[in-house]
Scaffold this motif. Sequence first.
Motif, PDB file in Angstrom:
ATOM      1  N   THR A   1      26.688  75.663  58.008  1.00 18.24           N
ATOM      2  CA  THR A   1      27.297  75.205  56.678  1.00 18.24           C
ATOM      3  C   THR A   1      28.662  75.585  56.235  1.00 18.24           C
ATOM      4  N   SER A   2      29.073  76.739  56.727  1.00 17.91           N
ATOM      5  CA  SER A   2      30.352  77.223  56.561  1.00 17.91           C
ATOM      6  C   SER A   2      31.480  76.245  56.929  1.00 17.91           C
ATOM      7  N   VAL A   3      31.103  75.900  58.219  1.00 16.53           N
ATOM      8  CA  VAL A   3      32.079  74.477  59.171  1.00 16.53           C
ATOM      9  C   VAL A   3      31.854  73.572  58.361  1.00 16.53           C
ATOM     10  N   CYS A   4      30.961  73.019  57.779  1.00 12.84           N
ATOM     11  CA  CYS A   4      30.799  71.642  57.190  1.00 12.84           C
ATOM     12  C   CYS A   4      31.633  71.655  55.796  1.00 12.84           C
TER      13      CYS A   4
ATOM     14  N   TRP B   1      22.590  78.398  60.889  1.00 12.78           N
ATOM     15  CA  TRP B   1      22.639  77.669  59.682  1.00 12.78           C
ATOM     16  C   TRP B   1      23.516  78.216  58.829  1.00 12.78           C
ATOM     17  N   LYS B   2      24.019  79.462  58.579  1.00 15.62           N
ATOM     18  CA  LYS B   2      24.884  79.780  57.761  1.00 15.62           C
ATOM     19  C   LYS B   2      26.485  79.307  58.260  1.00 15.62           C
TER      20      LYS B   2
END
Length: 181
Positions: free
Chosen positions: A144-147, A140-141
């Motif tokens: 989130t970082s890619v987004c 999930w992290k």
Amino acid sequence: LVGSLKVPRVSGYLYFALEDCKPKEKRQRDISRLSNAYNLTHTIEYLYFGAKVSDEPSPLDKLTVLQPAPGLMVYNYDLSVVPTKWFSKRDFQINTFKYHPMVTRKNLSEKLNKGVPGIFLNYNIAPVTLVQYETVYTPWKYITSVCAIVGGAFTCASLVDQFFFRTLSTIEGKRSIGKAE
């Protein structure tokens, strides 16, 4: 040579020389009696200070130095050693050291160079401590970082597009009323 040393936590040196010497001595040495047929080709399989905490290789691991021609050479390894506190993801701490090498060599067969032929490791321990944390990203992290990166790229592209659109609109508007050159 294979070995392990326990030394006090102060700066020092370790050397392998072709003659008995102390690196800090100032007196001149007569190395003319030594043969120029020596070859100090060497390999450092591994060198580390303190506990090894990760699979990351040290800077001098597997280093091979080939001496191109026989002669009297000096190989100096100046190591800047930094105390390191390493915290694992499971909340335990290991005190160890990291180092950065600077390697120099000098040919003593040339008349201008002076010294004792050999391999010298000088280490200086820094007065500061590096704190390093082991981090593990969950999926999930990572998502989130890619987004966040993709969203930031779109925002920057939008700002550039808006700047050029307004600039070109202003120039076009001035041309239509005859004020542009």
